[in-house]
Design an enzyme around this catalytic site. Sequence first.
Site, short mmCIF file in Angstrom:
data_model
loop_
_atom_site.label_atom_id
_atom_site.label_comp_id
_atom_site.label_asym_id
_atom_site.label_seq_id
_atom_site.Cartn_x
_atom_site.Cartn_y
_atom_site.Cartn_z
N LYS B 83 69.91 47.01 24.09
CA LYS B 83 70.27 47.53 22.77
C LYS B 83 70.18 49.04 22.70
O LYS B 83 69.22 49.65 23.20
CB LYS B 83 69.32 46.94 21.71
CG LYS B 83 69.52 45.47 21.42
CD LYS B 83 68.56 45.02 20.31
CE LYS B 83 68.49 43.51 20.17
NZ LYS B 83 69.72 42.93 19.60
N GLY B 237 66.96 35.36 19.34
CA GLY B 237 66.08 36.51 19.48
C GLY B 237 64.64 36.06 19.60
O GLY B 237 64.18 35.64 20.65
#
Lengths: 200, 296
Positions: B83, B237
């Site tokens: 990310k 996640g």
Amino acid sequence: MAGNSPLVGVLALQGDVREHERVLDELGIEHSPVRTVDQLGEVNALIIPGGESGVIDKLTRIFDVRDALIDRIQGGLPVLGTCAGLIMLADRLTGGLVGQQTLGGLDVTVERNAFGSQVDSFETTIDMPPIGGAPIRSSFIRAPIVRDAGSAEIIATLPSGEIVGVRQGNIVGISFHPEVSNEVRVHEWWVRTVVTPALQ
Amino acid sequence: MAENTVGTLRIKSGLADMLKGGVIMDVVNAEQARIAEDAGAVAVMALERVPADIRAQGGVARMSDPDLIDAIKREVTIPVMAKARIGHFVEAQVLQALEVDYIDESEVLSPADYVNHIDKTNFTVPFVCGATNLGEALRRITEGAAMIRSKGEAGTGDVSEATKHIRTIRSEIAALAAKTADELFVAAKELQAPYELVKWVSENGQLPVVLFVAGGVATPADAAMMMQLGADGVFVGSGVFKSGNPVERAKAIVKATAAYTDAKVIAEVSRGLGEAMVGINVNDLPAPHRLSERGW
């Protein structure tokens, strides 16, 4: 199951199933998804798509279709494997996941993910002598390479020498994705020269 | 013989095509990456803290340490994603230099630019971006995103926002497909997206790139529901590694995602998984703490 209109199965456990279906639609070839032994029994040819080969392998075992796939491939079922599909069809694999198995059928050694990471993935055009005509548009995405073609016929090679397409009997395996490149000629050739003759 | 061309949109979105039907799992170390690969994840997302911990600990959340990303890349051979903060193009440059396979320009991290997203067309590595609706998805695609994930509300274990976002995107696509050609000019204005892209979606009835779901998926049934709602795949996640039995839960979510229409399989894999992640109801979150409202 007879005559000249084959029903082509697409192994639909994971990966770019839809792109293969789109090519078959464009060619006017009947197809159906294969997830179970029963569905496998209905088709007269099979495409093993691109995807994550280690995941497709696990799912063939989880959903109990592995043994039936091996039986039909050994029984002469026409099969086309692209990328992960080539890996699934190789008798020998290097660079696989821990415990990764293949279905086999091609007497070749394939190295998984042989070009490097995604930044090394590429598009190119490639000559495929059995198909002829203009070079084939192709996408190599974290692609495998055939390191030893064994007794299989080599049908595609990169200018740099790597073997990226092989055929043995009714089984064709290629490292790349014509189906991602809007390229229908590889499927057309496979159906015409491998699938249809096998139906006779 | 043509030259090899890297970094084309076809090659970028092509990798996402290969991930379809699969589960992408957040991992914070090599050990978790090993569990994810062994369970059948199609890719892992390397990050320092899962969203539930980012939420609990607060502070500015940034790109991961390169050493962590390298350790995860050494551990597994499936694709590794990482990310970057929204708008932080230098974090993205660093991640490309580290040769990650996909960059997630993510609202889970603290935004670095509250006006501009990253110009993703400048990169060889592909990007996935979050979206809560069709207009947002099309703006990200215009900027070069090669894969979209609906945002959901990360780190909650509450799937309701994920449901809302995938339903919104799918129904907006259906509405666009029903429009006549002369209505698409205003549709483009309303969606705040380029006309050509709006026209393409209207004609094809789908996004031009793969659509995954993220944010709040915690159980095998959650994952299967997202697939039945039209997702091409699922990001999980905090849902795996904040649960009581990550090894079994990871495997169960992989199976349920692949067999998403088979309730018997989903029932079977849902047995004996132990505690799911504790979870936070999205309605209990004050608006400033909602990550899905980051990005525009």
